[in-house]
Design an enzyme around this catalytic site. Structure first.
Site, PDB file in Angstrom:
ATOM      1  N   LYS C  83      42.531  59.230  -2.567  1.00  0.00           N
ATOM      2  CA  LYS C  83      44.099  58.617  -3.074  1.00  0.00           C
ATOM      3  C   LYS C  83      43.827  57.367  -3.956  1.00  0.00           C
ATOM      4  CE  LYS C  83      48.611  57.483  -0.795  1.00  0.00           C
ATOM      5  NZ  LYS C  83      49.057  57.525   0.380  1.00  0.00           N
ATOM      6  N   SER C 158      53.310  59.780   0.856  1.00  0.00           N
ATOM      7  CA  SER C 158      53.047  59.616  -0.326  1.00  0.00           C
ATOM      8  C   SER C 158      51.756  60.218  -1.153  1.00  0.00           C
ATOM      9  CB  SER C 158      52.896  58.083  -0.466  1.00  0.00           C
ATOM     10  OG  SER C 158      51.880  57.605   0.501  1.00  0.00           O
ATOM     11  N   SER C 182      52.593  59.352   5.627  1.00  0.00           N
ATOM     12  CA  SER C 182      52.007  59.795   4.194  1.00  0.00           C
ATOM     13  C   SER C 182      50.876  60.585   4.262  1.00  0.00           C
ATOM     14  CB  SER C 182      52.047  58.624   3.404  1.00  0.00           C
ATOM     15  OG  SER C 182      53.266  57.952   3.056  1.00  0.00           O
TER      16      SER C 182
END
Lengths: 103, 481, 488
Positions: C83, C158, C182
């Protein structure tokens, strides 16, 4: 939505935006005032909770005294760091003039 | 007319003598090339996290102990505000749960100033203003060096117990001595390792409530501190007397024009939005930390003054101050010569003489005095007490002892300071009497003041080799009654 | 919906075993990954940056180690996606924000270093909601990521990019961060496994902070076993993170196949008023576990509903402070101004998107003078109530079960206009974040539209072992079609 004490006004938004150093135009101020009011409304349950005798939790796990030895470690390469700076001069970070003294 | 009293509280920031910074392993050093002691943590780079320096905690606890504080379980808080010298735009500090609370500090004159707290926090970077007059609001732009960002600080906050500019200065002097004595700081105000801000207010004498206070910043020396307090007290008193309100604000001391200026910025006061620092754990002053804090720490200046004074106990002439010490005691402790004096006294020297010689003569050569051998010092003092050396001669021998060492008796011999033959100075006494009949008449008539003159004449003639006490005795014995 | 099953990599253990033994080259595994990325990335936009050159060098290095008789580690040759809020030295790390566009970290996050040391090959940085704030990846400053199951729908957020990359078969393992859901929510929406560890089990050093007392890094994978291995590699004490637990990381792999015989499992009643597909899935999950020998019951823990409002005070408050450092002074975007204060405000005004600004302002408000006690102070106390409620529940149950999220993947644009509707996606995932407890999402069923539904398994602190055991059992009972990878 009831009660002026729970409404976030455009003035509140401007105040908070100033504290947080966020430049907003008038449209944004108006829009955020509405949205933040809605969010505040949504979290109001927290405000109204009866929490007498309930201690706050700052950490999920109660750990104490995490310390490190006073031993030197390598620092960063200054060239690399300054290469990332928006504006550098004389091996320092350059900023536009500062209006007030540090608190 | 109403009389006003001065009320001052002082905030002193003290940089700690650790090897590394408070939350990272970068070097804690003054004067290095800009931005060479930085890392992701002290630069506040995204993703970095603080880890607390154990040594900094020990030194903070040590300072607390030296200031008679109570160590407490403490946590760190974030103090949020924007400023270019702050890499994270928040400072990790302590708020309502600080590490040291409720202490006090004793000044040389015996008065006490309360210490509200002595907490830990990280230092900021340094900004240099370029262009304009060098003052912030005249500058074209600024340059930031983060070497100092993250250096460990202890902030010592006094209670508003200080009642004069002189006392404020004495407080900082004493605090500095204590901080240096603990080994926690080098006390260099000129380098910025010790910084002082003053909170000043006035109120009518006898009032119990405090007046509005102003914070005064930019005090770069003891002299600035005294001048600024005096100025601010006068300014506030004038305002109050003319019925005006005092604005609670921060003011900047201007050394150049000798006054304080308002720093009112265009907005309202800062809202720091303190909340507990989630990246750090609470700090408990356990036995291990407290023991490490106390290790290797000697007595504090106040205690050293007391110890020295007790050597002179019973000497009424010297008990001029509340705690029984004198200017000489303060000087000797300040210079770190108290152990020398005590050792000399233990070896048989006269306490009063040892103190005097240390405070006056040794003070002229503090480095040399540090290397003085207490046994030699004691031997010299004993020679002087016994009348083998005059005061002047003793001082000369002492000077050489300090610069070159050696044996006092041998030095005295080499310098020709053998005991002057009594017949020699007796003859000089008679010569002086004959040469100064008027003064002699006055002395015989009971004028003791002229005795100094007569004594001086003999000392001059003997080139300081005569023993003052014995000469005085010689004059006294010749006085017609 | 047109998604079809996609070619798989095989299990992580298999990949590593074959690479270490020399029967499969790391380059070959990497090629499979890069080919797949080339094929689909233009459409899906999982990545902010694909580091092809560096990945090939890393793969060559692994193969060289193998040839010289060294052991490259338990993830030898495994392509992983990271990420884009995990610091990678010398590789742009943007948090999908304009304010960090082009920023190069001078250091690796601890997790990144551990993955490299384990032999994994980082292929790129994945898209996310800006600064990890969001539940759909629509808040990315660089455009959204599409859900491989239906490219008209969000992958969740997210960590949408990391989830989609695994779900599309680009990589067998990826990593995201979870603050209020997330990792778990995008895992559920993308039909893969996602795990949030106990707070403190995985180091946060190098994870760009959103909410410090809630953030954790965790793995995405197509199977529970793979996620378990990914977790074990990154877990463990780190002296660079003061909140990192100084005790051995939970051992998960060893007990993974132990089954659920005798375990007491509680279905949390309070989270059943969700879409019917999700509710039915949870009920079916309970039945499956019951059939496998567990004792399954419903349990009411109404205090957990306090979680959402408490979270939306605490997280923005911490975020408002964590994001102050983006001021145009030392790195990242600068928009000039006549004085530094104006420069700060213009930089942040232009550099941050609307959701980030909303949360910064909300957080600033909640901490500001006069409001601290009413909001932040109260929220920290609500947190205590949530923790106590869990403690009481775990006296009678070993794990708890909930839908991971109230709905399946939703169409783009359907929730962005109403922040609160978006926040509701986190309803089921937030309470365990507040408590610091571990949680995992396991793909279990498909909705009537054929979209993945995830079941959330909750365990007490350091209960990763029992949590993953239950997850493995659920996985066994789930239809193969319910999980990725898929081709859009």
């Amino acid at each position: 939505m009831t009660g002026p004490e729970r409404l976030i006004t455009p003035e509140d938004v401007r105040h908070v935006a100033r504290l947080a150093r966020l430049a907003l135009d008038d449209d944004e101020v108006a829009r955020y005032a509405v949205q933040l009011s809605a969010i505040l409304e949504a979290v109001d349950a927290v405000r109204r909770l009866d929490t007498a005798d309930v201690p706050p939790t700052a950490h999920p796990f109660p750990v104490e005294n995490v310390l490190r030895p006073d031993t030197e470690m390598p620092s960063l390469d200054r060239e690399w760091v300054l290469a990332q700076a928006p504006v550098a001069e004389s091996n320092r970070f350059r900023v536009p003039r500062i209006m007030g003294e540090a608190p | 007319m109403i009389e006003y009293e001065t009320v001052v509280g002082l905030e002193v920031h003290c940089e700690l003598l650790t090897v590394t910074k408070l939350f990272c392993g970068c070097r804690n050093a003054f004067g290095d090339e800009p931005n060479t002691n930085i890392c992701p943590v002290c630069l506040g780079l995204p993703g970095s996290l603080p880890v607390l320096n154990r040594r900094a905690v020990e030194l903070a606890l040590r300072i607390g102990t030296a200031l008679n504080c109570r160590p407490e379980r403490s946590i760190f808080h974030r103090k949020n505000y924007f400023y270019p010298d702050m890499p994270k735009d928040y400072q990790i500090s302590q708020y309502d749960e600080p590490i040291n609370v409720d202490g006090w500090l004793e000044l040389p004159d015996g008065s006490r100033v309360g210490i509200e707290r002595a907490h830990m926090e990280e230092d900021t970077g340094k900004t240099t203003h370029v262009g304009g007059g060098g003052r912030i609001h005249e500058a074209g732009y600024s340059l930031v060096d983060y070497n100092r960002a993250g250096v460990p600080l202890v902030e010592i906050v006094s209670r508003p117990d200080i009642r004069s500019a002189a006392q404020a200065r004495a407080y900082v002097d004493e605090l500095r001595s204590i901080l240096v004595a603990t080994g926690a700081s080098d006390g260099r105000m000129e380098e910025g390792s010790l910084r002082v801000d003053a909170n000043v207010s006035v109120r009518p004498v006898g009032a119990t409530e405090y007046g509005t206070r102003c914070e005064v910043k930019n005090l770069n020396s003891m002299r600035s501190l005294e001048r600024a307090v005096d100025y601010e007290v006068a300014r506030q008193t004038a305002l109050v007397e003319s019925g005006e309100r005092i604005a609670q604000e921060t003011r900047h001391w201007d050394e150049g024009d000798g006054s304080t200026h308002s720093l009112r910025s265009k907005e309202e006061a800062n809202d720091y939005r303190y909340f507990p620092e989630p990246d750090l754990t609470p700090l408990v002053p356990d036995a291990g930390l407290l023991a490490a804090a106390a290790e290797g720490v000697g007595p504090m200046p106040a205690e050293r003054r007391h110890r020295l004074s007790s050597l002179l106990a019973g000497d009424a002439e010297l008990a001029t101050r509340r705690d029984g010490s004198t200017d000489q005691v303060v000087t000797v402790v300040d210079l770190g010569l108290d152990d020398l004096v005590r050792d000399a006294v233990a070896a048989g020297a006269d306490p009063r003489l040892a103190l005097a010689r240390a405070a006056n003569e040794a003070a002229a050569n503090p480095e040399g005095a540090k290397s003085l051998d207490p046994a030699a010092f004691a031997a010299l003092l004993k020679m002087e007490s016994a009348g083998q050396l005059s005061a002047t001669q003793s001082k000369e021998v002492l000077a050489e002892l300090m610069s070159q060492g050696g044996d006092p008796a041998r030095i005295a011999g080499r310098l020709g300071y053998e005991q002057m033959d009594s017949s020699a100075f007796e003859a000089m006494v008679d010569e002086v009497i004959n040469a100064n009949p008027e003064e002699w008449q006055r002395f015989c008539g009971g004028d003791d003041k002229v005795a100094q003159f007569l004594l001086g004449q003999v000392m001059r003639a003997s080139k300081g080799r005569a023993n003052g006490k014995l000469v005085a005795a010689a004059f006294a014995s010749r006085r017609h009654v | 919906m047109s998604a079809r099953p996609a070619p798989e990599f095989g299990s992580l253990v298999e990949i590593a075993e074959r690479v270490r033994s020399g029967t499969l080259s790391a380059r070959a595994v990497l090629s499979q990954s890069l080919d797949r990325i080339r094929e689909l990335e233009g459409d899906l936009h999982c990545f902010n940056a694909v580091t092809e050159q560096a990945a090939m060098e890393d793969a060559d290095h692994i193969d060289h180690l193998v040839r010289s008789g060294a052991d490259p580690g338990p993830l030898a040759g495994v392509p992983v996606a990271l990420k884009d809020n995990l610091c990678t030295e010398g590789v742009p790390t943007t948090c999908s924000s304009k304010i960090l566009e082009g920023w190069l970290p001078p250091y690796d996050a601890t997790v990144v270093r551990r993955l490299r040391d384990a032999g994994a090959i980082a292929v790129g940085k994945t898209n996310l909601d800006e600064f990890a704030m969001g539940s759909s990846t629509e808040n990315s400053a660089f455009g959204p990521t599409k859900n491989p199951w239906d490219t008209g729908r969000v992958p969740g957020g997210s960590s949408g990019g990391s989830a989609a990359a695994v779900a599309a078969g680009m990589v067998p393992l990826s990593f995201g961060s979870d603050t209020g859901g997330s990792i778990r929510q995008p895992a559920a929406l993308c039909g893969i496994v996602g795990v949030k560890p106990t707070y403190g089990v995985v180091s946060r050093y190098g994870l760009i902070a959103f909410a410090s007392s809630l953030d954790q890094i965790g793995p995405f994978a197509t199977t529970v076993a793979d996620a378990a291995l990914g977790l074990e590699v990154i877990a463990g004490h780190d002296p660079m993170d003061s909140t990192s637990l100084d005790r051995p990381a939970p051992s998960v792999l060893a007990t993974l196949g132990d089954g659920v015989e005798g375990l007491r499992i509680g279905i949390v009643e309070d989270f059943l008023s969700v879409g019917s597909d999700c509710r039915d899935a949870v009920v079916a999950a309970g039945e499956a576990l019951s059939a496998a020998g567990a004792k399954v019951d419903q349990v009411a823990i109404p205090e957990l509903l306090l979680g959402l409002p408490a979270y939306y005070v605490i997280a923005p408050a911490e975020a408002s402070s964590n994001l102050s450092r983006y001021d145009g002074v030392r790195y990242g975007l600068r928009v000039d101004g006549p004085d530094v204060e104006t420069m700060n405000a213009r930089t942040r005004g232009e550099g941050f998107g609307p959701e980030v600004k909303r949360r910064i302002m909300m957080g600033t408000y909640a901490l500001s003078a006069g409001y601290y006690d009413a909001y932040y102070g109260q929220a920290q106390k609500a947190r205590t109530l949530v923790i106590r409620a869990f403690e009481a529940a775990y006296k009678n149950f070993d794990v708890l079960l909930t839908p991971t999220t109230p709905s399946v993947a939703f169409p783009f644009g359907s929730k962005v206009a109403d922040p609160i509707e978006m926040y509701m996606c986190d309803l089921c995932s937030i309470p365990s974040s507040l408590a610091g407890h571990p949680a995992a999402s396991v793909p279990f069923a498909l909705s009537s539209e054929g979209l993945p539904i995830g079941i959330q398994v909750l365990a007490p602190a350091l209960g990763e072992s029992v949590m993953m055991r239950v997850a493995a059992s659920l996985e066994k009972a789930a239809p193969r079609a319910a999980r990725g990878p898929v081709t859009p």
